[in-house]
Design an enzyme around this catalytic site. Structure first.
Site, PDB file in Angstrom:
ATOM      1  N   GLU A   1      -4.992  -8.742   0.893  1.00 39.06           N
ATOM      2  CA  GLU A   1      -5.611  -8.440   2.189  1.00 39.06           C
ATOM      3  C   GLU A   1      -7.108  -8.271   1.997  1.00 39.06           C
ATOM      4  O   GLU A   1      -7.541  -7.620   1.039  1.00 39.06           O
ATOM      5  CB  GLU A   1      -5.108  -7.103   2.776  1.00 39.06           C
ATOM      6  CG  GLU A   1      -3.756  -7.153   3.399  1.00 39.06           C
ATOM      7  CD  GLU A   1      -3.324  -5.810   4.002  1.00 39.06           C
ATOM      8  OE1 GLU A   1      -4.181  -5.006   4.418  1.00 39.06           O
ATOM      9  OE2 GLU A   1      -2.105  -5.582   4.029  1.00 39.06           O
TER      10      GLU A   1
ATOM     11  N   GLU B   1       0.789  -1.233   0.000  1.00 42.23           N
ATOM     12  CA  GLU B   1       0.000   0.000   0.000  1.00 42.23           C
ATOM     13  C   GLU B   1       0.817   1.278   0.000  1.00 42.23           C
ATOM     14  O   GLU B   1       0.746   2.084   0.952  1.00 42.23           O
ATOM     15  CB  GLU B   1      -0.964   0.015   1.200  1.00 42.23           C
ATOM     16  CG  GLU B   1      -1.956  -1.124   1.177  1.00 42.23           C
ATOM     17  CD  GLU B   1      -3.082  -0.973   2.202  1.00 42.23           C
ATOM     18  OE1 GLU B   1      -3.043  -0.029   3.019  1.00 42.23           O
ATOM     19  OE2 GLU B   1      -4.013  -1.803   2.173  1.00 42.23           O
TER      20      GLU B   1
END
Ligand code: FCB
Length: 438
Positions: free
Chosen positions: A352, A159
């Site tokens: 995720e 991220e």
């Protein structure tokens, strides 16, 4: 939530990888046995973390990794996504820890999937500096050299969008800067670091490399032009800015002009082919025109000068974090990516997906995961090449600026005694995995 939980999960294509994820800073503890990261500095500053906690001990995974690997083995996952802490690798004996962890995983029949950067930058470094990208590649070579004989799947970065926006634009995460759009070089340098890391990993013989980017649909708050434009901008900033350099080798909407250095040359590095593309998905966002005041969304401070505002999605259950539960937006996201990028979209792995809820009899988590796995299957049926799914997270852990207040684990952690207790969702996921193989 209406749910199909209880009905068998539909079958995914052969070779589909089931796993769970964690990250070093959130679980390891043992801060004294490594040099500091930007997160240690940040949590040491008053008021940064909501419950005033630190990750100094966290789940003490550094000392209890054998017990945690046993939990993974009993769960029956194919793979475990963890992160390697760069500050630990810089410290004496640090790499030995990952060596032991990888050995333990291999002995348990669980494939190790290391992420090489999950936000815990050494405190002496700064993503505003281009040099950090080169240093990252050097560190990646050291790790690959040591673990590459046993690691198949690698993840370069986690991220970079959140690390840029929360850490450098809004000041809600480490290193706590509020640069707004002056934070863009941080995005570029991380993307460059990704490309250089892909090269370093290839040079060490790696053949199964991806990145874990966070994505979610940006829905316009209304059909009004200003809301549609704001949602489009938000989509560019959160989704396209981080996907397109990697997938297409270009920045969207002229954003490349705002980036430092020889951007055209850097984009060639950034677009170094990956073997698959990791998506972290939690929820969609409802976005409208700016409202002229500072607002807060999901615990995030959003200053008035941003060219958009984020609104509540009504009529949906929310997790303890306040995030709306919208499983079908995962199908929408992935089929939208497939439409946007066509055959240039690499195979997708969900790196995720998960939710924060209290309690050990966590039926809401079961419903959330069940619905999202079905939504992923729908994307696969619609033609998206989906290769894996990782739950966030194996166990409750230090949830960044929220401290220990948000519990995402399949396994409950008592932070006083550090006792691990598998939740109902752990047993449910174990049964899903058994059925998937049966
Ligand atoms: C993601 C992060 C992960 C965790 C989850 C809840 O943005 O990658 O570390 O905090 O959110």
């Amino acid at each position: 939530m209406a749910t199909d939980a209880g009905k068998p999960i539909p079958r995914f294509p052969d070779g589909f990888v089931w796993g769970v994820s964690t990250s070093a800073h959130q679980i390891e503890g043992a801060v004294d046995e490594r040099e500091p990261s930007v997160w240690d500095v940040f949590t040491g500053e008053p008021g940064r973390v909501k419950d005033g906690s630190t990750a100094d001990v966290a789940c003490d995974h550094y000392h209890r990794y054998r017990e945690d690997v046993a939990l993974l083995a009993a769960l029956g996952v194919d793979a475990y996504r963890f992160s390697v802490s760069w500050p630990r690798v810089n410290s004496p004996g640090g790499l030995d820890f990952y060596d032991r962890l990888v050995d333990e995983l291999c002995a348990a029949g669980v494939a190790p999937v290391p992420t090489l950067f999950h936000w815990d930058l050494p405190a002496s470094l700064d993503w505003l500096e281009r040099d950090t990208a080169e240093r990252f590649a050097a560190y990646v070579s050291v790790v690959a050299e040591r673990l590459g004989d046993r690691v198949g799947k690698w993840i370069t970065l986690n991220e970079p969008a959140e690390h840029t926006l929360l850490g450098h634009a809004l000041g809600a995460h480490a290193p706590g800067r509020r640069l707004l759009f002056d934070a863009l070089p941080v995005a570029h340098h991380q993307l460059l670091a990704h490309g250089l890391a892909v090269r370093a990993l290839r040079a060490a013989g790696a053949r199964d490399i991806g990145i874990a980017n966070s994505h979610g649909p940006a829905w316009a708050a209304s059909e009004k032009d200003e809301d549609v434009a704001a949602a489009g901008f938000y989509d560019t900033l959160l989704n396209r800015l981080f996907a397109e350099p990697v997938i297409l080798g270009e920045y969207p909407d002229g954003l490349g002009e705002l980036m430092p250095g020889d951007v055209a040359a850097d984009l060639k590095v950034i677009a170094e082919p990956v073997d698959w593309y990791g998506v972290n998905y939690y929820a969609p966002s409802l976005v409208g025109a700016p409202q002229g005041t500072d607002t807060e969304y999901g615990g995030l401070p959003l200053p008035a000068e941003l060219p958009f505002s984020v609104r509540e999605i009504e009529g949906r259950p929310v997790t303890d974090f306040g995030w709306p539960v919208v499983p079908e937006a995962l199908t929408e996201l992935l089929t939208g990516f497939r439409e946007r990028y066509g055959d240039r979209l690499p195979p997708v792995v969900i790196t995720e997906n998960g939710c924060s809820y209290e309690g050990v009899d966590d039926q809401e988590r079961i419903a959330y995961l069940d619905a999202h796995i079905r939504a992923l299957h729908a994307a696969s049926e619609a033609g998206v090449d989906v290769r894996g799914y990782f739950v966030w997270s194996l166990m409750d852990n230090f949830e960044w600026a929220e401290g220990y207040a948000r519990r995402f684990g399949l396994v409950h952690v008592d932070y006083e005694t550090l006792t691990r207790t598998p939740k109902a969702s752990y047993h449910w996921f174990r049964d899903v995995l058994r059925a998937a193989r049966g």
